[in-house]
Design an enzyme around this catalytic site. Structure first.
Site, PDB file in Angstrom:
ATOM      1  N   LYS A  13      -5.505  -2.048  -3.958  1.00 41.74           N
ATOM      2  CA  LYS A  13      -5.192  -2.569  -5.302  1.00 41.74           C
ATOM      3  C   LYS A  13      -5.341  -4.092  -5.340  1.00 41.74           C
ATOM      4  O   LYS A  13      -5.968  -4.640  -6.238  1.00 41.74           O
ATOM      5  CB  LYS A  13      -3.745  -2.195  -5.708  1.00 41.74           C
ATOM      6  CG  LYS A  13      -3.458  -0.713  -5.701  1.00 41.74           C
ATOM      7  CD  LYS A  13      -2.036  -0.421  -6.125  1.00 41.74           C
ATOM      8  CE  LYS A  13      -0.978  -0.958  -5.178  1.00 41.74           C
ATOM      9  NZ  LYS A  13      -0.972  -0.342  -3.827  1.00 41.74           N
ATOM     10  N   ARG A  88       5.897   1.354 -10.611  1.00 34.19           N
ATOM     11  CA  ARG A  88       5.869   2.160  -9.401  1.00 34.19           C
ATOM     12  C   ARG A  88       6.809   3.346  -9.507  1.00 34.19           C
ATOM     13  O   ARG A  88       6.910   4.139  -8.583  1.00 34.19           O
ATOM     14  CB  ARG A  88       6.339   1.288  -8.256  1.00 34.19           C
ATOM     15  CG  ARG A  88       5.262   0.993  -7.243  1.00 34.19           C
ATOM     16  CD  ARG A  88       5.955   0.224  -6.158  1.00 34.19           C
ATOM     17  NE  ARG A  88       5.154   0.080  -5.012  1.00 34.19           N
ATOM     18  CZ  ARG A  88       4.426  -0.998  -4.741  1.00 34.19           C
ATOM     19  NH1 ARG A  88       4.359  -1.982  -5.586  1.00 34.19           N
ATOM     20  NH2 ARG A  88       3.771  -1.071  -3.622  1.00 34.19           N
ATOM     21  N   ARG A 123      -4.704  -5.132   8.775  1.00 32.81           N
ATOM     22  CA  ARG A 123      -4.490  -6.200   7.781  1.00 32.81           C
ATOM     23  C   ARG A 123      -3.768  -7.390   8.414  1.00 32.81           C
ATOM     24  O   ARG A 123      -2.843  -7.234   9.185  1.00 32.81           O
ATOM     25  CB  ARG A 123      -3.671  -5.680   6.606  1.00 32.81           C
ATOM     26  CG  ARG A 123      -3.331  -6.827   5.639  1.00 32.81           C
ATOM     27  CD  ARG A 123      -2.948  -6.389   4.288  1.00 32.81           C
ATOM     28  NE  ARG A 123      -1.814  -5.490   4.264  1.00 32.81           N
ATOM     29  CZ  ARG A 123      -1.380  -4.908   3.154  1.00 32.81           C
ATOM     30  NH1 ARG A 123      -2.002  -5.133   2.014  1.00 32.81           N
ATOM     31  NH2 ARG A 123      -0.348  -4.103   3.178  1.00 32.81           N
ATOM     32  N   ARG A 156       1.959  -8.290   8.373  1.00 34.43           N
ATOM     33  CA  ARG A 156       3.121  -8.082   7.515  1.00 34.43           C
ATOM     34  C   ARG A 156       4.113  -7.173   8.219  1.00 34.43           C
ATOM     35  O   ARG A 156       3.696  -6.203   8.837  1.00 34.43           O
ATOM     36  CB  ARG A 156       2.678  -7.439   6.195  1.00 34.43           C
ATOM     37  CG  ARG A 156       2.660  -8.386   5.030  1.00 34.43           C
ATOM     38  CD  ARG A 156       1.962  -7.808   3.829  1.00 34.43           C
ATOM     39  NE  ARG A 156       2.597  -6.640   3.238  1.00 34.43           N
ATOM     40  CZ  ARG A 156       2.208  -6.072   2.101  1.00 34.43           C
ATOM     41  NH1 ARG A 156       1.190  -6.583   1.432  1.00 34.43           N
ATOM     42  NH2 ARG A 156       2.816  -5.029   1.622  1.00 34.43           N
ATOM     43  N   ARG A 167       6.490   4.018   3.527  1.00 29.22           N
ATOM     44  CA  ARG A 167       5.964   3.569   2.224  1.00 29.22           C
ATOM     45  C   ARG A 167       5.124   4.669   1.583  1.00 29.22           C
ATOM     46  O   ARG A 167       5.149   4.857   0.365  1.00 29.22           O
ATOM     47  CB  ARG A 167       5.131   2.291   2.402  1.00 29.22           C
ATOM     48  CG  ARG A 167       6.002   1.069   2.689  1.00 29.22           C
ATOM     49  CD  ARG A 167       5.193  -0.062   3.281  1.00 29.22           C
ATOM     50  NE  ARG A 167       4.254  -0.662   2.356  1.00 29.22           N
ATOM     51  CZ  ARG A 167       3.251  -1.466   2.738  1.00 29.22           C
ATOM     52  NH1 ARG A 167       3.055  -1.734   4.006  1.00 29.22           N
ATOM     53  NH2 ARG A 167       2.457  -1.993   1.843  1.00 29.22           N
TER      54      ARG A 167
HETATM   55  P1  AP5 Z   1      -5.009  -4.218  -0.167  1.00 28.64           P
HETATM   56  O1  AP5 Z   1      -5.998  -4.587  -1.207  1.00 28.64           O
HETATM   57  O2  AP5 Z   1      -4.104  -5.282   0.359  1.00 28.64           O
HETATM   58  O3  AP5 Z   1      -4.161  -2.936  -0.640  1.00 28.64           O
HETATM   59  P2  AP5 Z   1      -2.980  -2.819  -1.634  1.00 28.64           P
HETATM   60  O4  AP5 Z   1      -3.166  -1.492  -2.301  1.00 28.64           O
HETATM   61  O5  AP5 Z   1      -2.852  -4.016  -2.504  1.00 28.64           O
HETATM   62  O6  AP5 Z   1      -1.813  -2.737  -0.548  1.00 28.64           O
HETATM   63  P3  AP5 Z   1      -0.385  -3.379  -0.463  1.00 28.64           P
HETATM   64  O7  AP5 Z   1       0.146  -3.071   0.918  1.00 28.64           O
HETATM   65  O8  AP5 Z   1      -0.350  -4.797  -0.877  1.00 28.64           O
HETATM   66  O9  AP5 Z   1       0.331  -2.477  -1.486  1.00 28.64           O
HETATM   67  P4  AP5 Z   1       1.730  -2.058  -1.600  1.00 28.64           P
HETATM   68  O10 AP5 Z   1       1.569  -1.404  -2.902  1.00 28.64           O
HETATM   69  O11 AP5 Z   1       2.432  -1.241  -0.602  1.00 28.64           O
HETATM   70  O12 AP5 Z   1       2.515  -3.412  -1.385  1.00 28.64           O
HETATM   71  P5  AP5 Z   1       3.072  -4.469  -2.401  1.00 28.64           P
HETATM   72  O13 AP5 Z   1       2.744  -5.768  -1.850  1.00 28.64           O
HETATM   73  O14 AP5 Z   1       2.711  -4.147  -3.806  1.00 28.64           O
HETATM   74  O15 AP5 Z   1      -5.803  -3.529   1.033  1.00 28.64           O
HETATM   75  C1  AP5 Z   1      -5.167  -3.126   2.217  1.00 28.64           C
HETATM   76  C2  AP5 Z   1      -6.049  -3.498   3.427  1.00 28.64           C
HETATM   77  O16 AP5 Z   1      -7.232  -2.704   3.412  1.00 28.64           O
HETATM   78  C3  AP5 Z   1      -6.506  -4.949   3.378  1.00 28.64           C
HETATM   79  O17 AP5 Z   1      -6.496  -5.447   4.677  1.00 28.64           O
HETATM   80  C4  AP5 Z   1      -7.934  -4.881   2.814  1.00 28.64           C
HETATM   81  O18 AP5 Z   1      -8.756  -5.924   3.289  1.00 28.64           O
HETATM   82  C5  AP5 Z   1      -8.406  -3.519   3.311  1.00 28.64           C
HETATM   83  N1  AP5 Z   1      -9.275  -2.873   2.326  1.00 28.64           N
HETATM   84  C6  AP5 Z   1      -9.161  -2.888   0.982  1.00 28.64           C
HETATM   85  N2  AP5 Z   1     -10.140  -2.167   0.387  1.00 28.64           N
HETATM   86  C7  AP5 Z   1     -10.883  -1.651   1.413  1.00 28.64           C
HETATM   87  C8  AP5 Z   1     -12.027  -0.816   1.479  1.00 28.64           C
HETATM   88  N3  AP5 Z   1     -12.643  -0.324   0.392  1.00 28.64           N
HETATM   89  N4  AP5 Z   1     -12.511  -0.486   2.692  1.00 28.64           N
HETATM   90  C9  AP5 Z   1     -11.910  -0.960   3.806  1.00 28.64           C
HETATM   91  N5  AP5 Z   1     -10.831  -1.772   3.807  1.00 28.64           N
HETATM   92  C10 AP5 Z   1     -10.327  -2.111   2.643  1.00 28.64           C
HETATM   93  O19 AP5 Z   1       4.633  -4.154  -2.275  1.00 28.64           O
HETATM   94  C11 AP5 Z   1       5.347  -4.394  -1.084  1.00 28.64           C
HETATM   95  C12 AP5 Z   1       6.794  -4.012  -1.268  1.00 28.64           C
HETATM   96  O20 AP5 Z   1       7.392  -4.756  -2.357  1.00 28.64           O
HETATM   97  C13 AP5 Z   1       7.077  -2.551  -1.650  1.00 28.64           C
HETATM   98  O21 AP5 Z   1       7.084  -1.708  -0.520  1.00 28.64           O
HETATM   99  C14 AP5 Z   1       8.442  -2.684  -2.319  1.00 28.64           C
HETATM  100  O22 AP5 Z   1       9.477  -2.840  -1.379  1.00 28.64           O
HETATM  101  C15 AP5 Z   1       8.306  -3.982  -3.104  1.00 28.64           C
HETATM  102  N6  AP5 Z   1       7.777  -3.758  -4.472  1.00 28.64           N
HETATM  103  C16 AP5 Z   1       6.628  -4.274  -4.984  1.00 28.64           C
HETATM  104  N7  AP5 Z   1       6.449  -3.859  -6.250  1.00 28.64           N
HETATM  105  C17 AP5 Z   1       7.506  -3.070  -6.542  1.00 28.64           C
HETATM  106  C18 AP5 Z   1       7.876  -2.324  -7.691  1.00 28.64           C
HETATM  107  N8  AP5 Z   1       7.132  -2.312  -8.799  1.00 28.64           N
HETATM  108  N9  AP5 Z   1       9.031  -1.606  -7.636  1.00 28.64           N
HETATM  109  C19 AP5 Z   1       9.807  -1.602  -6.551  1.00 28.64           C
HETATM  110  N10 AP5 Z   1       9.507  -2.277  -5.415  1.00 28.64           N
HETATM  111  C20 AP5 Z   1       8.364  -3.008  -5.424  1.00 28.64           C
END
Ligand code: AP5
Length: 210
Positions: A13, A88, A123, A156, A167
């Protein structure tokens, strides 16, 4: 364009949000990034969120809903935005509706759990500015420091394999029901995450127009 990016943790994402943000000149809003910045600055929000985030749990709805309400009221969101990681849960989606926000498109990026576990282990992020890299798919220029600010790259805490599995469990239980929520509005488009980032980007841009 008001856009939501749905998908499991690590589905890509954030990576896609970066591209669309530049292409459409609208801000990409990641609740994860906002919370991580609060953590780095040891604010009240950061301290409140830390234990949830570190253990792979969701931060309570009322906390993230308030973050989004405040962020969307800013001037730069007037012409649209990309929500990366919000909503979410169904209550978060309902809160967005109650704010009177009409979403144009919801893109769901689908990647199988096994691939996600492998991706997350590669990552690396910048501890200072939060920029994100991958040791194979998106390495920084020297592989050890951030291209943008020169800080050392780190893993991370919530990318540890057991936390990634938690997760994913939370995602299937609490976030996946949003697919049905948005399918009912006719705005949902599914993108199958590809091996190469550029291939996923092509599919995502197509889904924006479809
Ligand atoms: P990346 O693009 O970073 O993936 P992402 O989907 O953004 O993953 P995140 O880990 O950031 O998502 P998340 O939803 O768990 O965490 P968030 O920060 O929102 O890609 C991942 C990796 O793969 C990268 O290294 C990239 O280079 C690689 N990649 C990407 N595309 C690729 C491809 N096509 N091929 C190969 N490699 C690829 O949330 C973290 C925490 O915050 C949550 O767990 C929760 O505790 C809290 N939180 C955040 N939002 C909320 C909410 N709305 N409600 C409650 N808690 C929340």
């Amino acid at each position: 364009m008001k856009l939501i990016l749905l998908g499991a943790p690590g589905a890509g994402k954030g990576t896609q949000a970066e591209v669309i943000c530049e292409k459409l000149s609208i801000p990409a809003i990641s609740t994860g990034n906002i919370i991580r910045e609060a953590l780095r600055n040891s604010t009240e929000l950061g301290l409140k969120a830390k234990s949830y985030m570190d253990s792979g749990k969701l931060v309570p709805d009322d906390v993230v809903i308030e973050i989004i309400r405040e962020r969307l009221s800013k001037e730069d969101c007037k012409n649209g935005f990309i929500l990366d990681g919000f909503p979410r849960t169904v209550p978060q989606a309902e809160a967005l509706d109650r704010m009177g926000i009409v979403i144009d498109r919801v893109i769901d990026i689908e990647v199988p759990d096994e691939k996600i576990e492998a991706r997350m282990s590669g990552r690396r992020v910048c501890g200072k500015c939060g920029a994100s890299y991958h040791i194979d798919y998106k390495p920084s220029r020297d592989g050890v420091t951030c291209d943008a600010c020169g800080e050392k790259l780190v893993q991370r805490k919530d990318d540890a394999p057991e936390t990634v599995r938690e997760r994913l469990r939370v995602y299937h239980e609490q976030t996946e029901p949003l697919k049905d929520y948005y399918r009912g509005t006719g705005k949902l488009r599914v993108v199958i995450g590809q091996e190469e980032v550029a291939d996923t980007t092509r599919e995502t841009l197509k889904a924006l127009e479809a």
